[in-house]
Design a protein around this motif. Structure first.
Motif, PDB file in Angstrom:
ATOM      1  N   LYS A  64       0.833  -1.204   0.000  1.00  0.00           N
ATOM      2  CA  LYS A  64       0.000   0.000   0.000  1.00  0.00           C
ATOM      3  C   LYS A  64       0.869   1.256   0.000  1.00  0.00           C
ATOM      4  CE  LYS A  64      -3.972  -1.989   2.444  1.00  0.00           C
ATOM      5  NZ  LYS A  64      -4.766  -1.958   3.683  1.00  0.00           N
ATOM      6  N   LYS A  65       0.527   2.184  -0.842  1.00  0.00           N
ATOM      7  CA  LYS A  65       1.143   3.509  -0.853  1.00  0.00           C
ATOM      8  C   LYS A  65       0.122   4.454  -1.460  1.00  0.00           C
ATOM      9  CE  LYS A  65       4.509   4.644  -3.666  1.00  0.00           C
ATOM     10  NZ  LYS A  65       5.849   4.791  -4.283  1.00  0.00           N
ATOM     11  N   ASN A  66      -0.725   4.989  -0.595  1.00  0.00           N
ATOM     12  CA  ASN A  66      -1.839   5.802  -1.051  1.00  0.00           C
ATOM     13  C   ASN A  66      -1.353   7.189  -1.462  1.00  0.00           C
ATOM     14  OD1 ASN A  66      -4.395   6.866  -1.479  1.00  0.00           O
ATOM     15  ND2 ASN A  66      -5.262   5.711   0.247  1.00  0.00           N
ATOM     16  N   ARG A  67      -1.813   7.664  -2.604  1.00  0.00           N
ATOM     17  CA  ARG A  67      -1.429   9.006  -3.051  1.00  0.00           C
ATOM     18  C   ARG A  67      -2.617   9.958  -3.062  1.00  0.00           C
ATOM     19  NH1 ARG A  67       3.050   8.400  -7.917  1.00  0.00           N
ATOM     20  NH2 ARG A  67       4.742   7.686  -6.591  1.00  0.00           N
ATOM     21  N   LYS A  68      -3.616   9.660  -2.236  1.00  0.00           N
ATOM     22  CA  LYS A  68      -4.731  10.588  -2.135  1.00  0.00           C
ATOM     23  C   LYS A  68      -4.252  11.876  -1.474  1.00  0.00           C
ATOM     24  CE  LYS A  68      -8.373   7.090  -1.796  1.00  0.00           C
ATOM     25  NZ  LYS A  68      -9.439   6.525  -0.923  1.00  0.00           N
ATOM     26  N   SER A  69      -4.718  12.993  -1.985  1.00  0.00           N
ATOM     27  CA  SER A  69      -4.304  14.279  -1.445  1.00  0.00           C
ATOM     28  C   SER A  69      -4.884  14.478  -0.051  1.00  0.00           C
ATOM     29  CB  SER A  69      -4.772  15.400  -2.373  1.00  0.00           C
ATOM     30  OG  SER A  69      -4.253  15.206  -3.663  1.00  0.00           O
ATOM     31  N   GLY A  70      -4.126  15.181   0.777  1.00  0.00           N
ATOM     32  CA  GLY A  70      -4.540  15.369   2.154  1.00  0.00           C
ATOM     33  C   GLY A  70      -3.907  14.303   3.020  1.00  0.00           C
ATOM     34  N   TYR A  71      -4.672  13.784   3.974  1.00  0.00           N
ATOM     35  CA  TYR A  71      -4.146  12.700   4.799  1.00  0.00           C
ATOM     36  C   TYR A  71      -5.219  11.625   4.956  1.00  0.00           C
ATOM     37  CZ  TYR A  71      -6.905  14.493   8.741  1.00  0.00           C
ATOM     38  OH  TYR A  71      -7.934  14.873   9.553  1.00  0.00           O
ATOM     39  N   ASN A 121       4.755  13.195  -0.722  1.00  0.00           N
ATOM     40  CA  ASN A 121       3.774  12.174  -0.371  1.00  0.00           C
ATOM     41  C   ASN A 121       4.449  11.213   0.604  1.00  0.00           C
ATOM     42  OD1 ASN A 121       1.296  10.599  -0.630  1.00  0.00           O
ATOM     43  ND2 ASN A 121       2.611   9.105  -1.651  1.00  0.00           N
ATOM     44  N   PHE A 122       4.055  11.286   1.877  1.00  0.00           N
ATOM     45  CA  PHE A 122       4.666  10.474   2.934  1.00  0.00           C
ATOM     46  C   PHE A 122       3.743   9.313   3.272  1.00  0.00           C
ATOM     47  CE2 PHE A 122       4.847   9.436   7.462  1.00  0.00           C
ATOM     48  CZ  PHE A 122       6.174   9.055   7.597  1.00  0.00           C
ATOM     49  N   PHE A 123       4.329   8.123   3.466  1.00  0.00           N
ATOM     50  CA  PHE A 123       3.521   6.961   3.826  1.00  0.00           C
ATOM     51  C   PHE A 123       4.268   6.119   4.852  1.00  0.00           C
ATOM     52  CE2 PHE A 123       5.955   6.152  -0.008  1.00  0.00           C
ATOM     53  CZ  PHE A 123       6.610   4.955   0.258  1.00  0.00           C
ATOM     54  N   ASP A 152      -1.693   2.356   9.481  1.00  0.00           N
ATOM     55  CA  ASP A 152      -0.958   3.000   8.401  1.00  0.00           C
ATOM     56  C   ASP A 152      -1.456   4.431   8.243  1.00  0.00           C
ATOM     57  OD1 ASP A 152      -3.139   3.038   6.189  1.00  0.00           O
ATOM     58  OD2 ASP A 152      -3.072   0.928   6.777  1.00  0.00           O
ATOM     59  N   ILE A 153      -0.615   5.258   7.655  1.00  0.00           N
ATOM     60  CA  ILE A 153      -0.974   6.654   7.429  1.00  0.00           C
ATOM     61  C   ILE A 153      -0.319   7.133   6.153  1.00  0.00           C
ATOM     62  CG2 ILE A 153       0.965   7.586   8.774  1.00  0.00           C
ATOM     63  CD1 ILE A 153      -1.003   9.826   9.668  1.00  0.00           C
ATOM     64  N   ASN A 154      -1.013   8.030   5.464  1.00  0.00           N
ATOM     65  CA  ASN A 154      -0.494   8.621   4.232  1.00  0.00           C
ATOM     66  C   ASN A 154      -0.798  10.113   4.257  1.00  0.00           C
ATOM     67  OD1 ASN A 154       0.360   7.538   1.245  1.00  0.00           O
ATOM     68  ND2 ASN A 154      -0.734   9.466   1.150  1.00  0.00           N
ATOM     69  N   ILE A 155       0.225  10.923   4.017  1.00  0.00           N
ATOM     70  CA  ILE A 155       0.052  12.377   4.014  1.00  0.00           C
ATOM     71  C   ILE A 155       0.646  12.923   2.721  1.00  0.00           C
ATOM     72  CG2 ILE A 155       0.563  14.546   5.182  1.00  0.00           C
ATOM     73  CD1 ILE A 155       0.964  12.927   7.754  1.00  0.00           C
ATOM     74  N   LYS A 156      -0.170  13.643   1.975  1.00  0.00           N
ATOM     75  CA  LYS A 156       0.321  14.266   0.749  1.00  0.00           C
ATOM     76  C   LYS A 156       0.095  15.765   0.837  1.00  0.00           C
ATOM     77  CE  LYS A 156       0.085  14.351  -4.270  1.00  0.00           C
ATOM     78  NZ  LYS A 156      -0.574  13.888  -5.485  1.00  0.00           N
ATOM     79  N   GLN A 157       1.187  16.495   0.831  1.00  0.00           N
ATOM     80  CA  GLN A 157       1.134  17.949   0.863  1.00  0.00           C
ATOM     81  C   GLN A 157       2.128  18.506  -0.149  1.00  0.00           C
ATOM     82  OE1 GLN A 157      -0.877  19.896   2.489  1.00  0.00           O
ATOM     83  NE2 GLN A 157      -1.906  18.346   3.718  1.00  0.00           N
TER      84      GLN A 157
END
Length: 882
Positions: A264-271, A299-301, A290-295
């Protein structure tokens, strides 16, 4: 440098002419549309807040005559995404043309308006010197002002609505299994995932087979040192099944296909992210998230999982040995119990340097420990004082196994201005380490409970490490809309070392090293490869031709015996060919071919006896040669209406010099013991093997609440192993079936009912008790002397979604409902007959809780969407210029 002077003079002359031609006052050139000096600029703002809108798409269209269709159509001549201040600037425009400006942004209504340059030729200077230069410059540099966009509530609402992904996506060259839709694997490992993937067969030890052979295991498109039981199921996004890889992929693996696990490596914008926990019927919990942050450009995961396990097994073996002196029988029963834990962590980021270049860095860490206890009851006939007697014994084993695995990836991707033209490069490093301690006590009794032998204590210490480094570069270039070339190179370097030391305790309790049973070895493995593929599409027909070249070398040394072994294959070619014909919009037909290799590994080559399991002795064969395989497939896919999809494949595989496992008698190295011969497991090159089959995979939506994914594989295996001691030519017609039922019930309930059946087959689980039976990547090994008996199993899962937007869920699972997954095998040769069966972890319940959270940043979503629109616009501009 004198020879450069004339060229430099010509360049200056050309530059001065070109500058004059573009100057607004150049006489006689204002009427031509070749004057591309126009400039539009402006700002996009929100009509309600008057705030600037970032990443809005601004496109400039011009109506032109199309020479192909003989009609006029709108063509994109310029465009961009707005800056953080909402500003845009479009230049190098023809000043005498008429344009249409189109502005789009997610969450807003589209805006279209005319845009023209107003040229005024009446304002001449005194003395007849022509038009006023200041007015001319202002005319071609036009401010379109603030352009207001109105919010579109319906479109904004649509941003947060996502349709359910299908459990299985079928393509002509691969199948993609969506793990998030698989209820049965929640809270488990990758082994639990594979049990539900079509085309895959999984035995009770977690060994995976694809069309009766062990596939190569990839993680995110690259080989890995992690085993399937070290990868949490909740960290997996999809699993790709590639049955016949092209020349782009490694030729290693003997044509068994590739199983690519995409994490998993989500690239949805936001978190966004999730928190999950579970507990099973044996009281063993797990916790992860898990957490994904895109700013902006980052894109951090990250993900983590901690799980505890308790495994309960049972086994039974009956064997009859035929030796020169007499017939002896052996019976063994055991019920091992394993307790342990494993932790998994992964972290990384993507850095979007600009809209064409991306840098990605990621790493993962796995750590675990398992403690096992086992009591093996042994009943045997043995040669004692020159006569056969029957005795019985007990072997108690306590073992501890620790493992660590570290992996890291650095990758770079460059997208050229030309659509689908790209360059990728990556470096992958994997390091794994393990150590184990086995404490064994053995004693035999005869007659009744009278000790026949003293209580024997044995300690075995083992461990090793594996360094695996790969580097790869790939380049893809679509020469035109119907032709594409791909090329690349890869280097893989591996360094492996291992040791095993054995000790006996004397009556005083002192440990004595058994030098004849100890071993220490290391090896290095190098593979260098390059490939090239050429693809062409001709109307409904397209084909791909590929060629891969590989060079490999193994160097190993048995340190404690000062023996060296090596094998080298300097240059081998592996062609591939794929041809696809599109029968209709929903029907495809494909024929493909490839050649593969399976090189013997160091474990199979070293010629010493492995004593790590005294009841299952094994030995390598330094005379092994690589096996070469030819694969041929013919596939037909029909995407039927009303939710039905059907894929059928006829396949053929021929392997020469197949590396097979077999057993044979050899003189007992302990000359003081009886019998004077023992049974050893080893490897040899069988003459050849043929396998052919017919595979059906189907997705069917029966009703609105019920859909089925099913897979049926009918195959025949012909093994020519008469050249091996005790081996015979063998043939077996077999089949494998797997079905997955999914039900969507009222009140947000979902049910999954899955099952599989494996008929009798020639393949039996690889490996004895020690490392010699293991094969890189795990899986099964061909046996020249036996078969697996039929087995089947059924699993059940139910899920309840709740909270707002179904952000939370509870899932209850039970595996092997009817305790039917019994792995049984039969082996026969002129030296022995053996039957064995094993069962592992039946009827285990697991309750899982999962909570998903997140916030979508709409402005970031715009950038992603608008960038794709701009790339499409660039394609249109390129097409117009051709």
């Amino acid at each position: 440098m004198k020879f450069l002077s004339p060229f430099f003079s010509i360049f200056l002359l050309f530059l001065s002419i070109n500058t004059f031609a573009q100057y607004p006052g150049a006489a006689g050139r204002m009427a031509g549309q070749s004057m591309n000096v126009g400039h539009f600029y402006g700002k996009i703002i929100d009509s309600t807040t008057n705030k600037p809108i970032e990443a809005a798409s601004v496109q400039l269209l011009q109506n032109k005559f199309d020479s192909v269709s003989k009609k006029r159509k709108d063509v994109i001549v310029s465009g961009m995404l707005t800056t953080k201040k909402g500003e845009f600037s479009l230049d190098n425009l023809a000043v005498m043309a008429s344009y249409k400006l189109v502005v789009t942004a997610i969450g807003y209504k589209n805006v279209e308006q005319k845009a023209v340059f107003v040229m005024n030729f009446s304002g001449a200077k005194p003395g007849g010197q022509g038009p006023d230069m200041s007015s001319m410059l202002s005319a071609v540099d036009k401010d379109l002002g603030n352009i207001k966009l109105q919010p579109d509530a319906k479109q904004l609402e649509g941003v947060t609505v996502t349709a359910d992904k299908p459990l299985l996506t079928m393509g002509i060259d691969r199948k993609i299994f969506n793990v998030e839709r698989n209820l049965a694997s929640i809270g488990g490992t990758a082994v639990d995932v594979m049990k539900n993937v079509p085309s895959l067969s999984v035995d009770i030890d977690g060994n995976v087979s694809l069309r009766n052979s062990p596939p190569q295991i990839f993680v995110d498109g690259r080989p890995t040192t992690m085993t399937l039981d070290q990868i949490p199921a909740d960290a997996i996004a999809t699993v790709e099944i590639i049955t016949n890889p092209s020349a782009k992929f490694d030729a290693s693996g003997g044509g068994s296909g590739i199983l690519n696990i995409v994490l998993k490596k989500n690239r949805k914008s936001g978190y966004n992210g999730s928190i999950r926990t579970s507990i099973d019927s044996r009281g063993k919990p797990s916790l992860g998230g898990d957490i994904n942050i895109k700013q902006q450009k980052i894109n951090f995961f990250a993900s983590t999982q901690m799980g505890f396990r308790k495994s309960i097994s049972s086994g039974n073996t009956i064997r009859t040995d035929f030796n020169s002196m007499t017939t002896a029988k052996l019976s063994q029963q055991n019920a091992p119990i394993g307790l342990g834990f494993f932790g998994f962590g992964r972290m990384g980021f993507d850095y979007f340097i600009d809209n064409r270049n991306t840098l990605s860095v990621s790493g993962n860490l796995v750590n675990g420990q398992f403690d096992n206890t086992d009591v093996l009851n042994i009943y045997r006939d043995t040669i004692y004082t020159d006569k056969t007697i029957s005795d019985y014994g007990n072997r108690n084993t306590n073992s501890n196994f620790n493992f660590k695995n570290f992996g890291s990836t650095l990758s770079f991707k460059h997208n050229f201005a030309k659509a689908n033209k790209e360059l990728t490069a990556d470096v992958n490093y994997n390091y794994s380490k393990n150590d184990n301690i086995n404490e064994i006590s053995t004693q035999y009794f005869y007659p009744n409970t009278n000790p026949k032998t003293p209580l024997l204590y044995q300690t075995s210490l083992g461990g090793g490490s594996n360094d695996f480094l790969t580097g790869q570069i790939d380049y893809a270039n679509p020469i035109n809309s119907s032709t594409k070339i791909e090329t690349g190179a890869r280097v893989a370097l591996r360094s492996f070392n291992s040791f095993n030391d054995n000790f006996l305790k004397d009556p005083s309790g002192k440990s004595i090293s058994i030098a004849s049973m100890n071993n220490s070895y290391e090896f290095t493995d190098r593979v260098i490869a390059a490939y090239f593929t050429y693809s062409k599409q001709i109307k409904k027909f397209n084909y791909q031709l590929g060629l891969r070249a590989e060079s490999s070398k193994y160097d190993g040394v048995l340190i404690n015996r000062d023996q060296k072994f090596s094998n080298e294959f300097p240059f081998s070619l592996f062609p591939s060919a794929f041809a696809t014909y599109k029968l209709t919009e929903k029907q495809d037909l494909q024929l493909n071919y490839s050649r593969k290799i399976n090189r013997p590994n160091f474990f199979q080559l070293i010629p010493f006896i492995d004593y790590s399991d005294s009841l299952n002795l094994s030995k390598g064969n330094p005379n092994l040669v690589p096996e070469f395989t030819n694969l041929l497939e013919l596939s037909y896919q029909n995407q039927l209406s009303n939710g039905h999809n059907f894929l059928s494949t006829i396949y053929f595989k021929n392997t020469n010099d197949l590396i097979a496992r077999y057993q044979y008698p050899e003189k007992n190295p302990n000359t003081s013991a009886k019998p004077d011969t023992i049974l050893l497991t080893s490897f040899a090159n069988a003459s050849q093997t043929y396998s052919y089959g017919l595979e059906f995979t189907s997705k069917d939506k029966i009703t609105k609440i019920w859909d089925i994914t099913s897979n049926l594989n009918l195959f025949n295996v012909i093994l020519k192993a008469g050249n091996l001691p005790g081996g015979v030519d063998n043939q077996r017609l077999s089949w494998f079936f797997k079905i997955n039922n999914n039900f969507k019930l009222p009140n947000k309930y979902s049910i999954q009912l899955s099952g599989d059946y494996q008929a009798k087959t020639l393949v039996q689980p690889g490996g004895g008790g020690g490392f010699m039976g293991m094969r890189f990547g795990g899986g099964n090994m061909p046996s020249a002397q036996g078969y697996i008996k039929p087995y089947y199993g059924i699993d059940f899962s139910i899920r309840k979604d709740f909270l707002k937007n179904n952000t939370a869920s509870l899932t209850l699972q039970i595996s092997d409902i009817f305790r039917t997954r019994l792995n049984s095998s039969y082996t026969e040769s002129v030296y022995f007959i053996q039957e064995s069966d094993r069962r592992r972890d039946p009827q285990v319940l697991r309750l899982n809780f999962n909570w998903r959270f997140g916030k979508i940043d709409v402005s970031l979503l715009k950038r992603k969407n608008m960038r794709s629109e701009m790339e499409s616009g660039q394609q249109s501009m390129q097409g117009a210029g051709q």
